[in-house]
Design an enzyme around this catalytic site. Sequence first.
Site, PDB file in Angstrom:
ATOM      1  N   ASP A  81       0.785  -1.063  -0.083  1.00 24.69           N
ATOM      2  CA  ASP A  81      -0.050  -0.085   0.048  1.00 24.69           C
ATOM      3  C   ASP A  81       0.895   1.310  -0.004  1.00 24.69           C
ATOM      4  O   ASP A  81       1.748   1.452   0.814  1.00 24.69           O
ATOM      5  CB  ASP A  81      -0.778  -0.052   1.164  1.00 24.69           C
ATOM      6  CG  ASP A  81      -1.844   1.111   1.345  1.00 24.69           C
ATOM      7  OD1 ASP A  81      -2.216   1.535   0.312  1.00 24.69           O
ATOM      8  OD2 ASP A  81      -2.209   1.478   2.415  1.00 24.69           O
ATOM      9  N   HIS A 215      -9.706   4.517  -1.345  1.00 22.04           N
ATOM     10  CA  HIS A 215      -8.945   4.728  -0.127  1.00 22.04           C
ATOM     11  C   HIS A 215      -9.437   5.459   0.658  1.00 22.04           C
ATOM     12  O   HIS A 215     -10.586   6.207   0.694  1.00 22.04           O
ATOM     13  CB  HIS A 215      -7.352   5.313  -0.407  1.00 22.04           C
ATOM     14  CG  HIS A 215      -6.602   4.281  -1.165  1.00 22.04           C
ATOM     15  ND1 HIS A 215      -5.193   4.288  -0.766  1.00 22.04           N
ATOM     16  CD2 HIS A 215      -6.698   3.774  -2.238  1.00 22.04           C
ATOM     17  CE1 HIS A 215      -4.633   3.468  -1.543  1.00 22.04           C
ATOM     18  NE2 HIS A 215      -5.417   2.984  -2.648  1.00 22.04           N
TER      19      HIS A 215
HETATM   20 ZN   LIG Z   1      -4.334   5.210   0.892  1.00 24.47          ZN
END
Ligand SMILES: [Zn+2]
Length: 290
Positions: A81, A215
């Site tokens: 990530d 996100h």
């Molecule tokens: Zn993120």
Amino acid sequence: MIVTLQDMLKDAENKNYAVACINATTYEGLRGIIEAAEELNAPVILGHAQVHETVAPIDEFGPLIVQEAVKAKVPVVVHLDHGMDYEYAIKAVRAGFNSIMYDCSVLSLEKNIEEVRRFTKLAHKMGVAVEGEVGCMPSNIVGQGGCTEFGKEIINIKDYYTKPEEARRFVEETGVDMLTVSFGTVHGVFVDKPELDIQLLTDIHKETDAYLVMHGSSGVDQDQMLAAVDHGVRKINHYTSVGTAPASPLMEAVQRAEDPVYYHDLAKMSKDIIKEKSKEIIALLRSHMR
Ligand SMILES: [Zn+2]
């Protein structure tokens, strides 16, 4: 078992659900996420963020995530990530990650395309999937991934939204498998209640066939989350809601305790709390019903 990102998200696209990508930062967290997915018989993406390198160094923790993913009874992808530099992204590939977010969204669109294209070419040769980001998601937590700090002065979040034509060009020219889009979420905890721009998401979805990623979903309510799934989001990243869940119950347990408190008991409690929180997230995204 480890599966390819393409296989995992193709199924999500066909059956209209999203897969949770939850970052693991400790062994307890890692086990909690896997046990949640196993109990629900759902696929899961185990994430490791570069920003957590000091807590969980990828050279040590990365192979552990991979090992647990191999042993898992459900389909798992191991994902980096917000890999912020090329060298770190390569480190993740070497550790056995089969999906990498190479986040060059702080750069101009031209530079972002150039960098991500270079990495994607190499990654695809090794069977590794790539996620890129166009537009930029603000962060209200110092040090989190993203282009700017949200802070107390509220800036106009819409200035950071992904433009559909830039999304199309980025995916075409880089060849990425997944695209992070900015349409109303921020990293960390929301200052205001989030309002997702579902029309913008729909427009982006029409322009590109890359799997769309959301996100900063920790403060997004259930209806908006499901609307995002119905309009093309196939991977939803979570950390804040999971990472902060153990704090209050643990504090209460420590305060209530009359005997000495062992940290292994707190670690076990943390694992159970993270497991329950992960189950909530996975169930919401419908991936357990596939
Ligand atoms: Zn993120």
